[in-house]
Scaffold this motif. Sequence first.
Motif, PDB file in Angstrom:
ATOM      1  N   PRO A  35     -34.635 -21.098 -19.490  1.00 41.55           N
ATOM      2  CA  PRO A  35     -34.776 -20.406 -20.778  1.00 41.55           C
ATOM      3  C   PRO A  35     -35.950 -19.427 -20.806  1.00 41.55           C
ATOM      4  O   PRO A  35     -35.871 -18.376 -21.445  1.00 41.55           O
ATOM      5  CB  PRO A  35     -34.964 -21.533 -21.792  1.00 41.55           C
ATOM      6  N   ALA A  36     -37.043 -19.730 -20.104  1.00 37.30           N
ATOM      7  CA  ALA A  36     -38.196 -18.816 -20.080  1.00 37.30           C
ATOM      8  C   ALA A  36     -37.828 -17.521 -19.361  1.00 37.30           C
ATOM      9  O   ALA A  36     -38.183 -16.425 -19.819  1.00 37.30           O
ATOM     10  CB  ALA A  36     -39.394 -19.483 -19.402  1.00 37.30           C
ATOM     11  N   ARG A  37     -37.114 -17.636 -18.253  1.00 32.12           N
ATOM     12  CA  ARG A  37     -36.723 -16.428 -17.513  1.00 32.12           C
ATOM     13  C   ARG A  37     -35.775 -15.572 -18.351  1.00 32.12           C
ATOM     14  O   ARG A  37     -35.873 -14.347 -18.373  1.00 32.12           O
ATOM     15  CB  ARG A  37     -36.110 -16.807 -16.171  1.00 32.12           C
ATOM     16  N   ARG A  38     -34.855 -16.224 -19.059  1.00 35.00           N
ATOM     17  CA  ARG A  38     -33.931 -15.480 -19.916  1.00 35.00           C
ATOM     18  C   ARG A  38     -34.682 -14.838 -21.081  1.00 35.00           C
ATOM     19  O   ARG A  38     -34.416 -13.698 -21.455  1.00 35.00           O
ATOM     20  CB  ARG A  38     -32.857 -16.439 -20.414  1.00 35.00           C
ATOM     21  N   LEU A  39     -35.639 -15.552 -21.653  1.00 37.45           N
ATOM     22  CA  LEU A  39     -36.462 -15.025 -22.732  1.00 37.45           C
ATOM     23  C   LEU A  39     -37.186 -13.758 -22.295  1.00 37.45           C
ATOM     24  O   LEU A  39     -37.255 -12.776 -23.038  1.00 37.45           O
ATOM     25  CB  LEU A  39     -37.484 -16.085 -23.179  1.00 37.45           C
ATOM     26  N   GLN A  40     -37.704 -13.768 -21.086  1.00 40.07           N
ATOM     27  CA  GLN A  40     -38.464 -12.633 -20.577  1.00 40.07           C
ATOM     28  C   GLN A  40     -37.602 -11.390 -20.387  1.00 40.07           C
ATOM     29  O   GLN A  40     -38.116 -10.281 -20.294  1.00 40.07           O
ATOM     30  CB  GLN A  40     -39.173 -13.033 -19.285  1.00 40.07           C
ATOM     31  N   ALA A  41     -36.272 -11.565 -20.390  1.00 39.97           N
ATOM     32  CA  ALA A  41     -35.391 -10.395 -20.364  1.00 39.97           C
ATOM     33  C   ALA A  41     -35.376  -9.700 -21.728  1.00 39.97           C
ATOM     34  O   ALA A  41     -35.115  -8.508 -21.810  1.00 39.97           O
ATOM     35  CB  ALA A  41     -33.972 -10.809 -19.976  1.00 39.97           C
TER      36      ALA A  41
ATOM     37  N   GLU B 178     -47.725 -21.157 -22.038  1.00 35.08           N
ATOM     38  CA  GLU B 178     -47.417 -21.324 -20.615  1.00 35.08           C
ATOM     39  C   GLU B 178     -45.924 -21.535 -20.411  1.00 35.08           C
ATOM     40  O   GLU B 178     -45.336 -20.999 -19.468  1.00 35.08           O
ATOM     41  CB  GLU B 178     -48.195 -22.511 -20.036  1.00 35.08           C
ATOM     42  N   ALA B 179     -45.296 -22.323 -21.282  1.00 36.78           N
ATOM     43  CA  ALA B 179     -43.858 -22.579 -21.169  1.00 36.78           C
ATOM     44  C   ALA B 179     -43.054 -21.300 -21.383  1.00 36.78           C
ATOM     45  O   ALA B 179     -42.086 -21.038 -20.663  1.00 36.78           O
ATOM     46  CB  ALA B 179     -43.431 -23.648 -22.164  1.00 36.78           C
ATOM     47  N   LEU B 180     -43.454 -20.492 -22.369  1.00 33.67           N
ATOM     48  CA  LEU B 180     -42.742 -19.243 -22.653  1.00 33.67           C
ATOM     49  C   LEU B 180     -42.832 -18.256 -21.498  1.00 33.67           C
ATOM     50  O   LEU B 180     -41.901 -17.490 -21.249  1.00 33.67           O
ATOM     51  CB  LEU B 180     -43.301 -18.600 -23.926  1.00 33.67           C
ATOM     52  N   ALA B 181     -43.947 -18.263 -20.794  1.00 30.32           N
ATOM     53  CA  ALA B 181     -44.147 -17.343 -19.660  1.00 30.32           C
ATOM     54  C   ALA B 181     -43.770 -17.990 -18.336  1.00 30.32           C
ATOM     55  O   ALA B 181     -43.957 -17.376 -17.288  1.00 30.32           O
ATOM     56  CB  ALA B 181     -45.609 -16.893 -19.624  1.00 30.32           C
TER      57      ALA B 181
ATOM     58  N   ILE C 288     -39.603 -29.379 -24.620  1.00 29.17           N
ATOM     59  CA  ILE C 288     -38.311 -28.759 -24.337  1.00 29.17           C
ATOM     60  C   ILE C 288     -38.341 -27.328 -24.857  1.00 29.17           C
ATOM     61  O   ILE C 288     -38.610 -27.102 -26.040  1.00 29.17           O
ATOM     62  CB  ILE C 288     -37.164 -29.538 -25.011  1.00 29.17           C
ATOM     63  N   LEU C 289     -38.067 -26.383 -23.977  1.00 25.62           N
ATOM     64  CA  LEU C 289     -37.967 -24.985 -24.364  1.00 25.62           C
ATOM     65  C   LEU C 289     -36.490 -24.666 -24.559  1.00 25.62           C
ATOM     66  O   LEU C 289     -35.678 -24.926 -23.668  1.00 25.62           O
ATOM     67  CB  LEU C 289     -38.578 -24.079 -23.291  1.00 25.62           C
ATOM     68  N   SER C 290     -36.152 -24.131 -25.735  1.00 24.17           N
ATOM     69  CA  SER C 290     -34.764 -23.792 -26.043  1.00 24.17           C
ATOM     70  C   SER C 290     -34.665 -22.339 -26.464  1.00 24.17           C
ATOM     71  O   SER C 290     -35.502 -21.835 -27.205  1.00 24.17           O
ATOM     72  CB  SER C 290     -34.234 -24.651 -27.196  1.00 24.17           C
ATOM     73  N   LEU C 291     -33.614 -21.715 -26.000  1.00 27.75           N
ATOM     74  CA  LEU C 291     -33.303 -20.345 -26.380  1.00 27.75           C
ATOM     75  C   LEU C 291     -31.869 -20.355 -26.891  1.00 27.75           C
ATOM     76  O   LEU C 291     -30.962 -20.830 -26.200  1.00 27.75           O
ATOM     77  CB  LEU C 291     -33.423 -19.436 -25.159  1.00 27.75           C
ATOM     78  N   ARG C 292     -31.680 -19.908 -28.114  1.00 26.88           N
ATOM     79  CA  ARG C 292     -30.332 -19.827 -28.684  1.00 26.88           C
ATOM     80  C   ARG C 292     -30.028 -18.358 -28.910  1.00 26.88           C
ATOM     81  O   ARG C 292     -30.769 -17.657 -29.617  1.00 26.88           O
ATOM     82  CB  ARG C 292     -30.256 -20.610 -29.980  1.00 26.88           C
TER      83      ARG C 292
ATOM     84  N   ARG D 117     -32.423  -9.340 -32.418  1.00 25.55           N
ATOM     85  CA  ARG D 117     -31.466  -9.396 -31.303  1.00 25.55           C
ATOM     86  C   ARG D 117     -30.609 -10.659 -31.326  1.00 25.55           C
ATOM     87  O   ARG D 117     -29.879 -10.926 -30.384  1.00 25.55           O
ATOM     88  CB  ARG D 117     -32.217  -9.287 -29.986  1.00 25.55           C
ATOM     89  N   GLY D 118     -30.741 -11.446 -32.383  1.00 25.96           N
ATOM     90  CA  GLY D 118     -29.927 -12.650 -32.501  1.00 25.96           C
ATOM     91  C   GLY D 118     -30.398 -13.785 -31.614  1.00 25.96           C
ATOM     92  O   GLY D 118     -29.610 -14.645 -31.216  1.00 25.96           O
ATOM     93  N   VAL D 119     -31.697 -13.809 -31.304  1.00 26.93           N
ATOM     94  CA  VAL D 119     -32.250 -14.817 -30.405  1.00 26.93           C
ATOM     95  C   VAL D 119     -33.237 -15.696 -31.162  1.00 26.93           C
ATOM     96  O   VAL D 119     -34.064 -15.207 -31.927  1.00 26.93           O
ATOM     97  CB  VAL D 119     -32.967 -14.152 -29.197  1.00 26.93           C
ATOM     98  N   SER D 120     -33.144 -16.993 -30.943  1.00 24.28           N
ATOM     99  CA  SER D 120     -34.082 -17.954 -31.515  1.00 24.28           C
ATOM    100  C   SER D 120     -34.763 -18.683 -30.361  1.00 24.28           C
ATOM    101  O   SER D 120     -34.087 -19.163 -29.438  1.00 24.28           O
ATOM    102  CB  SER D 120     -33.320 -18.948 -32.398  1.00 24.28           C
TER     103      SER D 120
END
Length: 170
Positions: free
Chosen positions: A109-115, A101-104, A71-75, A56-59
Amino acid sequence: YEMKAKPEVKLDSPADDAYSAVTEAPLPHDLRAAPITRTFHRDVYFDSTDRVLSKRGVSCRVRIRDDDTRILSLRIQPAVGGITSAPETIEAVVGELTANEALAGTSPPARRLQAYIDATRLNPRLEIETARLARFGRAGVLGLNRFEFRYDHVTVRKDDAIETFRELKV
């Protein structure tokens, strides 16, 4: 007012002599040097076993710095119909102690990741450790011309494979 791009040179450094040059030798061209800084950070990249994020083009990265900052990063690099648009980066300092825990968590960025995916499906896919020495120099009458000399010793881990390399960046 137009900002000029900062020129940057990267050199592979196969031997320890670059390390000595960065840490011990005087800076070139009469640059005035600031004290050497030493930092360390570890980047852990996450994806699912079936690589949903990558497809999906997400890192997704968790960076752990030597000062205990996480630091949690979502690209997100969206591509529609083969056309790639500008990447979007969302990052936040997180208080959670473990990456899971950070990912969840509840950071942006965690909330966006969960999408994109249930965070419990994510596993570490790649780990990059960087030990950095940096020297800063100034030149010119007023010292307005700034330079940074960085020497990185990098270890990359993926599954059972481990590779190391050194890089000198000016």
